[in-house]
Design an enzyme around this catalytic site. Structure first.
Site, PDB file in Angstrom:
ATOM      1  NE  ARG A 217      -1.472 -53.490  22.835  1.00 30.59           N
ATOM      2  CZ  ARG A 217      -0.811 -52.926  22.916  1.00 30.59           C
ATOM      3  NH1 ARG A 217       0.285 -53.349  23.499  1.00 30.59           N
ATOM      4  NH2 ARG A 217      -0.620 -51.546  22.663  1.00 30.59           N
TER       5      ARG A 217
ATOM      6  CE  LYS B 189     -11.857 -26.119  19.708  1.00 32.47           C
ATOM      7  NZ  LYS B 189     -12.385 -26.174  20.713  1.00 32.47           N
TER       8      LYS B 189
ATOM      9  CG  HIS C 259      -5.967 -27.289  16.072  1.00 31.57           C
ATOM     10  ND1 HIS C 259      -6.321 -28.256  15.597  1.00 31.57           N
ATOM     11  CD2 HIS C 259      -5.558 -27.749  17.354  1.00 31.57           C
ATOM     12  CE1 HIS C 259      -6.573 -29.192  16.239  1.00 31.57           C
ATOM     13  NE2 HIS C 259      -5.785 -29.099  17.683  1.00 31.57           N
TER      14      HIS C 259
HETATM   15  C1  BG6 Z   1      -4.788 -30.800  20.573  1.00 34.52           C
HETATM   16  C2  BG6 Z   1      -3.632 -30.317  20.960  1.00 34.52           C
HETATM   17  O1  BG6 Z   1      -5.481 -31.153  19.060  1.00 34.52           O
HETATM   18  O2  BG6 Z   1      -5.659 -29.833  21.053  1.00 34.52           O
HETATM   19  C3  BG6 Z   1      -3.840 -30.384  22.499  1.00 34.52           C
HETATM   20  O3  BG6 Z   1      -3.282 -32.129  20.493  1.00 34.52           O
HETATM   21  C4  BG6 Z   1      -4.401 -28.881  23.210  1.00 34.52           C
HETATM   22  O4  BG6 Z   1      -2.013 -29.991  23.033  1.00 34.52           O
HETATM   23  C5  BG6 Z   1      -5.297 -29.514  22.427  1.00 34.52           C
HETATM   24  O5  BG6 Z   1      -4.610 -29.090  24.336  1.00 34.52           O
HETATM   25  C6  BG6 Z   1      -6.669 -27.605  22.658  1.00 34.52           C
HETATM   26  O6  BG6 Z   1      -8.262 -28.671  22.199  1.00 34.52           O
HETATM   27  P1  BG6 Z   1      -8.992 -27.010  22.995  1.00 34.52           P
HETATM   28  O7  BG6 Z   1     -10.348 -28.093  21.562  1.00 34.52           O
HETATM   29  O8  BG6 Z   1      -9.227 -28.350  24.512  1.00 34.52           O
HETATM   30  O9  BG6 Z   1      -8.516 -26.336  22.224  1.00 34.52           O
END
Ligand code: BG6
Length: 485
Positions: free
Chosen positions: A43, A176, A234
């Site tokens: 912005r 990952k 996830h």
């Molecule tokens: C994100 C979440 O999608 O994944 C976060 O919003 C979380 O709350 C994160 O901490 C964890 O990712 P990673 O790759 O650090 O395990």
């Protein structure tokens, strides 16, 4: 292949914390295709030079091995451009189109790294400005919706502007390396597949544990909670990778069709089964890594008396021939005893033990973080000549060590895939909606409990493995969580 990557939300946290470091790594590794431009859009008024300085300053917060030196940054910075845009103004999208058309790159990737409530408005504007030609792709960062209806609303708008092959929905867990290894393990080797079924596997545990709290994101987190933040996306994506049937090819849709079937086979929740099979918790003050930390309710920007869950444990089943009756346990939480993400496949015990002593069944541990690797736990004879006692041994594969120089981080991998147009590691809209469909009865049950004055999540001490009820959840089946095995 020339490309333009446009980052909407170009000054936001996601851009400088994750995307820029990942792009820099890709650049450093020589993996970013030549002829690329990265355009940050936000912005406020800034010149390219201002923006480059802004990003350079932010790199100080990135872990040192991933930080550019002066010379590297100077070369990387040549790719960076900045453009002021008011995302509600059609004229600003027309200006962006003109900027892109002037060069006519082979591929344009539009990355929506903004607050999700802007997704539909931005997508509509992109469509109206004609920024949806076949060489253009859109990347949508999670969270995509907060329930099924809102996810469907976003998807309807996205589908009205882009084809499904142009839409890249990110779940960074799929980027990952260990998750790609899971596919390689299952479908690149003949060894495990015959055992990968109910006859050999007793239960599967997916743990995504974090030792951090909600930090300064209390307001966002309180509207989200662990179920929406980690399980709907996830954890369920990992579950689909573990449980899917072998796809007939490695095409994105062949893989995603199989993942969708798993999501459709998950045992649906009822209010009764939520009470029995789901445990939610909220951290109280405690100790993490030897330091005292506050409870969730004392974190900044968390509303007093919040019922938001910072921990969830779930027991579910995949209702098909391969997995009938095998419990799948999912667990995630903030402020747990360790940062530890892993999938544990517990095999059944031998049918007729002939050796004396306690027998541990075999298990395969797929480690996502902090290390990335595989452990296969077996029993072996000690060879001490004293009795026939068996001892547990493990075969360890450390992928970080084995493939050190070639490894790429999750965002680096996913950004490169989006630029190259590879959809395999992105989530299709139907998968995403099916995942919402599955979690929604849990959200509804909790909401109705709250309306009825229910007690809300169970407390657990920061630095522990969650509420005791989570242990009871698996104990009911005669099982224990992996850290107690
Ligand atoms: C994100 C979440 O999608 O994944 C976060 O919003 C979380 O709350 C994160 O901490 C964890 O990712 P990673 O790759 O650090 O395990």
């Amino acid at each position: 292949m020339s490309f333009d990557l446009v980052l909407f939300g170009g000054t936001g946290d996601l851009t400088w914390r994750k995307l820029m470091p990942a792009l820099f790594q890709a650049f450093r590794h020589g993996k970013l295709p030549g002829g690329g431009r990265i355009l940050a859009v936000a912005r406020d008024d800034r010149s390219d030079a201002d923006y480059r300085k802004f990003i350079k300053d932010r790199f100080v917060e990135v872990e040192s091995s991933k930080r550019p030196n002066e010379e590297e940054f100077a070369r990387f910075a040549e790719l960076l451009h900045y453009r002021r845009m008011d995302l509600s103004q059609p004229a600003d999208y027309a200006g962006l189109k003109q900027w892109l058309d002037e060069r006519g790159a082979d591929t344009v990737v539009l990355y929506l790294a903004t607050s999700p409530h802007l997704f539909t408005a931005i997508t509509e504007q992109l469509g109206a400005a004609g920024l949806n030609a076949p060489h253009i792709r859109v990347v949508l960062e999670k969270p995509l919706g907060h329930d099924l209806a809102s996810a469907q609303e976003i998807n309807t708008v996205v589908r009205s502007v882009f084809t499904e092959r142009q839409a890249f929905r990110i779940d960074h867990y799929l980027g990952k390396p260990s998750v790609q290894n899971l596919m390689a393990l299952r479908f690149g080797n003949a060894l495990f597949e015959p055992l990968w079924r109910r006859e050999s596997i007793a239960n599967i545990q997916i743990t995504l544990a974090e030792s951090l709290g909600v930090g300064t994101r209390g307001d966002f987190y309180d509207r989200t909670g662990a179920l929406r933040d980690m399980i709907q996306n996830h954890a369920l994506q990992l579950l689909t990778m573990i449980a899917m049937e072998p796809p007939s090819t490695s095409d994105a849709d062949a893989i995603r069709d199989e993942k969708l079937k798993v999501l459709k086979s998950l045992k649906p929740f009822t209010a009764e089964s939520v009470a029995r099979d789901v445990v939610r918790g909220q951290y109280r003050a405690g100790n993490v890594d030897g330091k005292k930390v506050p409870g969730y309710l004392d974190e900044v920007k968390v509303p007093s008396g919040s019922h938001c869950e910072t921990f969830v444990a779930i027991r579910t089943e995949v209702q098909n021939w391969r997995w009938a009756g095998v419990p799948f346990y999912l667990r995630t939480g903030k402020r747990l005893a360790a940062r530890d993400a892993q999938i544990v496949v517990n095999f059944r015990p031998v049918p007729h033990p002939i050796f004396a002593g306690a027998h541990r069944a075999n298990k395969l541990v797929i480690k996502l973080q902090p290390e990335d690797g595989l452990e296969l736990h077996l029993l072996a004879a000690k060879g001490t000549g004293v009795g026939d006692m068996l001892a547990p041994v493990s075969l360890d594969l450390d992928f970080d060590k084995a493939f050190q120089s070639d490894r790429v981080g999750a965002y680096e991998r996913l950004l490169l895939d989006a630029i190259a147009g590879r959809l395999n590691l992105f989530v299709r809209s139907d998968e995403q909606e099916e995942a919402w469909r599955w979690v929604e009865p849990v959200l509804d049950t909790w909401a109705s409990e709250q309306r009825g004055g229910g007690e809300g999540p169970r407390g657990y001490a920061a630095g522990s493995w969650g509420p005791a009820a989570a242990s009871a959840l698996v104990a009911r089946d005669g099982n224990v969580w992996s850290e107690e095995q």
